[in-house]
Scaffold this motif. Structure first.
Motif, PDB file in Angstrom:
ATOM      1  N   LYS A 225      -0.631 -10.297  -6.432  1.00  0.00           N
ATOM      2  CA  LYS A 225      -1.911 -10.235  -5.740  1.00  0.00           C
ATOM      3  C   LYS A 225      -2.262  -8.753  -5.623  1.00  0.00           C
ATOM      4  O   LYS A 225      -1.524  -7.982  -5.004  1.00  0.00           O
ATOM      5  CB  LYS A 225      -1.802 -10.890  -4.354  1.00  0.00           C
ATOM      6  N   VAL A 226      -3.393  -8.358  -6.213  1.00  0.00           N
ATOM      7  CA  VAL A 226      -3.696  -6.926  -6.393  1.00  0.00           C
ATOM      8  C   VAL A 226      -5.014  -6.556  -5.719  1.00  0.00           C
ATOM      9  O   VAL A 226      -5.996  -7.293  -5.802  1.00  0.00           O
ATOM     10  CB  VAL A 226      -3.778  -6.577  -7.907  1.00  0.00           C
ATOM     11  N   LEU A 227      -5.011  -5.385  -5.070  1.00  0.00           N
ATOM     12  CA  LEU A 227      -6.225  -4.798  -4.506  1.00  0.00           C
ATOM     13  C   LEU A 227      -6.473  -3.467  -5.203  1.00  0.00           C
ATOM     14  O   LEU A 227      -5.607  -2.586  -5.210  1.00  0.00           O
ATOM     15  CB  LEU A 227      -6.066  -4.574  -3.001  1.00  0.00           C
ATOM     16  N   ASP A 228      -7.651  -3.329  -5.817  1.00  0.00           N
ATOM     17  CA  ASP A 228      -8.013  -2.101  -6.526  1.00  0.00           C
ATOM     18  C   ASP A 228      -9.191  -1.446  -5.813  1.00  0.00           C
ATOM     19  O   ASP A 228     -10.306  -1.966  -5.836  1.00  0.00           O
ATOM     20  CB  ASP A 228      -8.387  -2.422  -7.987  1.00  0.00           C
ATOM     21  N   ALA A 246      -1.959 -12.620 -10.545  1.00  0.00           N
ATOM     22  CA  ALA A 246      -2.375 -13.914 -10.004  1.00  0.00           C
ATOM     23  C   ALA A 246      -3.811 -13.838  -9.491  1.00  0.00           C
ATOM     24  O   ALA A 246      -4.608 -14.755  -9.685  1.00  0.00           O
ATOM     25  CB  ALA A 246      -1.437 -14.341  -8.884  1.00  0.00           C
ATOM     26  N   SER A 247      -4.140 -12.716  -8.833  1.00  0.00           N
ATOM     27  CA  SER A 247      -5.507 -12.491  -8.352  1.00  0.00           C
ATOM     28  C   SER A 247      -5.728 -10.999  -8.181  1.00  0.00           C
ATOM     29  O   SER A 247      -4.795 -10.258  -7.850  1.00  0.00           O
ATOM     30  CB  SER A 247      -5.761 -13.206  -7.019  1.00  0.00           C
ATOM     31  N   VAL A 248      -6.965 -10.575  -8.403  1.00  0.00           N
ATOM     32  CA  VAL A 248      -7.316  -9.156  -8.261  1.00  0.00           C
ATOM     33  C   VAL A 248      -8.643  -9.051  -7.535  1.00  0.00           C
ATOM     34  O   VAL A 248      -9.606  -9.738  -7.882  1.00  0.00           O
ATOM     35  CB  VAL A 248      -7.456  -8.453  -9.640  1.00  0.00           C
ATOM     36  N   LEU A 249      -8.683  -8.182  -6.512  1.00  0.00           N
ATOM     37  CA  LEU A 249      -9.933  -7.852  -5.838  1.00  0.00           C
ATOM     38  C   LEU A 249     -10.220  -6.374  -6.082  1.00  0.00           C
ATOM     39  O   LEU A 249      -9.429  -5.509  -5.699  1.00  0.00           O
ATOM     40  CB  LEU A 249      -9.837  -8.116  -4.327  1.00  0.00           C
ATOM     41  N   GLY A 250     -11.337  -6.096  -6.757  1.00  0.00           N
ATOM     42  CA  GLY A 250     -11.771  -4.722  -6.983  1.00  0.00           C
ATOM     43  C   GLY A 250     -12.894  -4.377  -6.024  1.00  0.00           C
ATOM     44  O   GLY A 250     -13.808  -5.182  -5.821  1.00  0.00           O
ATOM     45  N   VAL A 251     -12.829  -3.174  -5.427  1.00  0.00           N
ATOM     46  CA  VAL A 251     -13.798  -2.786  -4.404  1.00  0.00           C
ATOM     47  C   VAL A 251     -14.442  -1.458  -4.777  1.00  0.00           C
ATOM     48  O   VAL A 251     -13.749  -0.505  -5.167  1.00  0.00           O
ATOM     49  CB  VAL A 251     -13.115  -2.635  -3.019  1.00  0.00           C
ATOM     50  N   ASP A 296       0.566  -7.488  -3.093  1.00  0.00           N
ATOM     51  CA  ASP A 296       1.767  -7.041  -3.807  1.00  0.00           C
ATOM     52  C   ASP A 296       1.579  -5.634  -4.382  1.00  0.00           C
ATOM     53  O   ASP A 296       2.530  -4.857  -4.462  1.00  0.00           O
ATOM     54  CB  ASP A 296       2.085  -7.999  -4.972  1.00  0.00           C
ATOM     55  N   VAL A 297       0.339  -5.353  -4.795  1.00  0.00           N
ATOM     56  CA  VAL A 297       0.022  -4.050  -5.389  1.00  0.00           C
ATOM     57  C   VAL A 297      -1.327  -3.578  -4.852  1.00  0.00           C
ATOM     58  O   VAL A 297      -2.295  -4.346  -4.844  1.00  0.00           O
ATOM     59  CB  VAL A 297      -0.049  -4.129  -6.936  1.00  0.00           C
ATOM     60  N   VAL A 298      -1.372  -2.317  -4.404  1.00  0.00           N
ATOM     61  CA  VAL A 298      -2.641  -1.693  -4.021  1.00  0.00           C
ATOM     62  C   VAL A 298      -2.825  -0.440  -4.873  1.00  0.00           C
ATOM     63  O   VAL A 298      -1.896   0.356  -5.032  1.00  0.00           O
ATOM     64  CB  VAL A 298      -2.687  -1.337  -2.520  1.00  0.00           C
ATOM     65  N   ILE A 299      -4.035  -0.294  -5.417  1.00  0.00           N
ATOM     66  CA  ILE A 299      -4.363   0.844  -6.279  1.00  0.00           C
ATOM     67  C   ILE A 299      -5.466   1.652  -5.612  1.00  0.00           C
ATOM     68  O   ILE A 299      -6.494   1.091  -5.191  1.00  0.00           O
ATOM     69  CB  ILE A 299      -4.839   0.357  -7.670  1.00  0.00           C
ATOM     70  N   MET A 327      -0.892   1.406   2.681  1.00  0.00           N
ATOM     71  CA  MET A 327       0.525   1.080   2.906  1.00  0.00           C
ATOM     72  C   MET A 327       0.679  -0.064   3.906  1.00  0.00           C
ATOM     73  O   MET A 327       1.574  -0.900   3.783  1.00  0.00           O
ATOM     74  CB  MET A 327       1.272   2.311   3.409  1.00  0.00           C
ATOM     75  N   LYS A 328      -0.218  -0.126   4.883  1.00  0.00           N
ATOM     76  CA  LYS A 328      -0.163  -1.207   5.875  1.00  0.00           C
ATOM     77  C   LYS A 328      -0.465  -2.565   5.240  1.00  0.00           C
ATOM     78  O   LYS A 328      -0.055  -3.601   5.770  1.00  0.00           O
ATOM     79  CB  LYS A 328      -1.171  -0.945   6.995  1.00  0.00           C
ATOM     80  N   LEU A 329      -1.208  -2.552   4.125  1.00  0.00           N
ATOM     81  CA  LEU A 329      -1.616  -3.807   3.484  1.00  0.00           C
ATOM     82  C   LEU A 329      -0.625  -4.281   2.425  1.00  0.00           C
ATOM     83  O   LEU A 329      -0.799  -5.361   1.851  1.00  0.00           O
ATOM     84  CB  LEU A 329      -2.994  -3.628   2.829  1.00  0.00           C
ATOM     85  N   ILE A 330       0.392  -3.472   2.140  1.00  0.00           N
ATOM     86  CA  ILE A 330       1.337  -3.810   1.066  1.00  0.00           C
ATOM     87  C   ILE A 330       2.531  -4.577   1.627  1.00  0.00           C
ATOM     88  O   ILE A 330       3.137  -4.171   2.627  1.00  0.00           O
ATOM     89  CB  ILE A 330       1.807  -2.520   0.339  1.00  0.00           C
TER      90      ILE A 330
END
Length: 400
Positions: A225-228, A246-251, A296-299, A327-330
């Motif tokens: 689960k990835v946040l970009d 599995a899923s990616v949210l780009g902002v 799981d991953v933050v970019i 870091m708080k979201l990982i």
């Protein structure tokens, strides 16, 4: 031909003595001889020792940009052709040239000009007066080099609309060099397809410097689960998607950027996995934390928070804030990919700022790797401005 001579003050010229390319206005004792801005001049030390030949522009704080240190060097058409050929040969040895930066200013010893290749299109950004007079020859030479390798360029677009041109006393311009053409061009990078808008996109249309950093996240993103954050046109998000996330949210705060990113997701058949949200990252990260979201991953790939030494303190606050929130979201044992593209945010300061963020939220960082810009954006030692991109991957662990 008699050239004007720029004579340095005693004790000055440290940058060019160390191998750099610039002479600043406050380093100059006097200028003798006639010249017009944009002309070639000789640079001498205070004791008349020859130090190089370059373009002068008294409108700019960077008064001289060196082209050669060789005494007696003719700066003629053959010299420029040699520089262009060297730049192209270097790319052929070091990077995938389907899309790449083919000329990177001072780092290719052609100060003040940048040229990017997007598939069969070239985008030119000319930022200094002296080199501006030579840009058409440089473009022609580059096209000729590529034709020798069987590459056909269908069009050239100029994006000399950067604010920095005003520092040189130049107008900001954009438009076709040669015949008009469709300025939307499809490129493929790391297996991801993008539509690049060379006319309206940021800078030259697409950020090529992160190419191999984007590839570096592939293994981490499989099944994740990835946040970009600061996704721009979705490049990191789409690399995560193509790698099997599995899923990616780009902002991103830009409506246009999110629209282009969504189109790029559809182009790759990733529209069900990779979604985009138009929002301010600084506002969104606390909201996600309040909702109990975990990734799981933050970019983090933000724009430069500082473009001068004067605003570094505020930039540090910005970088610390977004890294702390990320870091708080990982999830415990998840991964953070974080970078800075500001030259003034030094590697040491960036490292220290990330460390402060980790201590503030009681996280332990395990460094996976440290990277810089892709090799088509070479770092010229002694030309500090050519080293700007810092990119870390960390595993983020809770303190136990």
């Amino acid at each position: 031909m008699e050239r004007a001579i720029v004579k340095l003050r005693k004790g000055e010229g440290r940058t060019i003595k160390a191998g750099g390319m610039w002479v600043f206005d406050n380093e100059i004792d006097k200028i003798t001889g006639e010249f017009e801005n944009g002309d070639l001049v000789y640079v001498h030390d205070f004791d008349d020792y020859f130090m190089g030949i370059g373009f002068i522009n008294t409108n700019s704080k960077i008064t001289v940009r060196l082209l050669s240190r060789k005494k007696g060097q003719e700066i003629d058409a053959a010299f420029i052709t040699m520089r262009v050929k060297n730049a192209w040969e270097y790319r052929k040895k070091t990077v995938d040239t389907s899309s790449c930066r083919v000329i990177f200013g001072e780092a290719d010893f052609l100060p003040g000009i940048v040229i990017d290749k997007f598939s069969d299109v070239l985008v030119v950004q000319s930022l200094a007066l002296g080199i501006d007079r030579l840009k058409l020859q440089i473009v022609e030479d580059l096209i000729a080099c590529m034709e020798e390798d069987g590459i056909t360029i269908r069009g050239v677009y100029e994006r000399s609309d950067a604010k920095v041109r005003t520092n040189e006393g130049m107008e900001r311009i954009k438009g076709f060099i040669g015949e008009p053409f469709d300025t939307k061009v499809e490129i493929v990078e790391n297996g991801v397809r993008y539509m690049v808008d060379v006319e309206e996109g940021q800078k030259t249309g697409f950020f090529l410097d992160q190419k191999y950093n984007r590839k570096a996240i592939h293994k981490l993103c499989k099944g994740a689960k990835v946040l970009d954050c600061f996704t721009h046109t979705g490049s990191f998000a789409l690399n995560a998607g193509i790698a099997g996330a599995a899923s990616v949210l780009g902002v991103d705060a830009s409506d246009l950027g999110c629209k282009q990113a969504t189109e790029n997701a559809e182009l790759n058949g990733l529209q069900d996995t990779v979604k985009f949200l138009c929002a301010d990252v600084f506002d969104l990260l606390p909201e996600l934390e309040d909702k109990g979201e975990k990734f799981d991953v933050v970019i983090l790939d933000p724009p430069a928070f500082t473009k001068s030494r004067n605003s570094v303190k505020n930039a540090v606050k910005g970088y610390r804030e977004i890294n702390l929130r990320a870091m708080k979201l990982i999830k415990d044992g998840g991964y953070l990919a974080t970078c800075s593209c500001s030259h003034f945010m030094t590697p040491e300061l960036f490292t220290e700022t990330i460390g402060q963020a980790a201590r503030n939220v009681h996280k332990r960082l395990r460094q996976v790797e440290y990277r810089t810009q892709a090799p088509d954006h070479p770092i010229l030692w002694a030309a500090d401005e050519s080293y700007y991109l810092k990119f870390y991957i960390f595993q983020v662990c809770d303190e136990k």
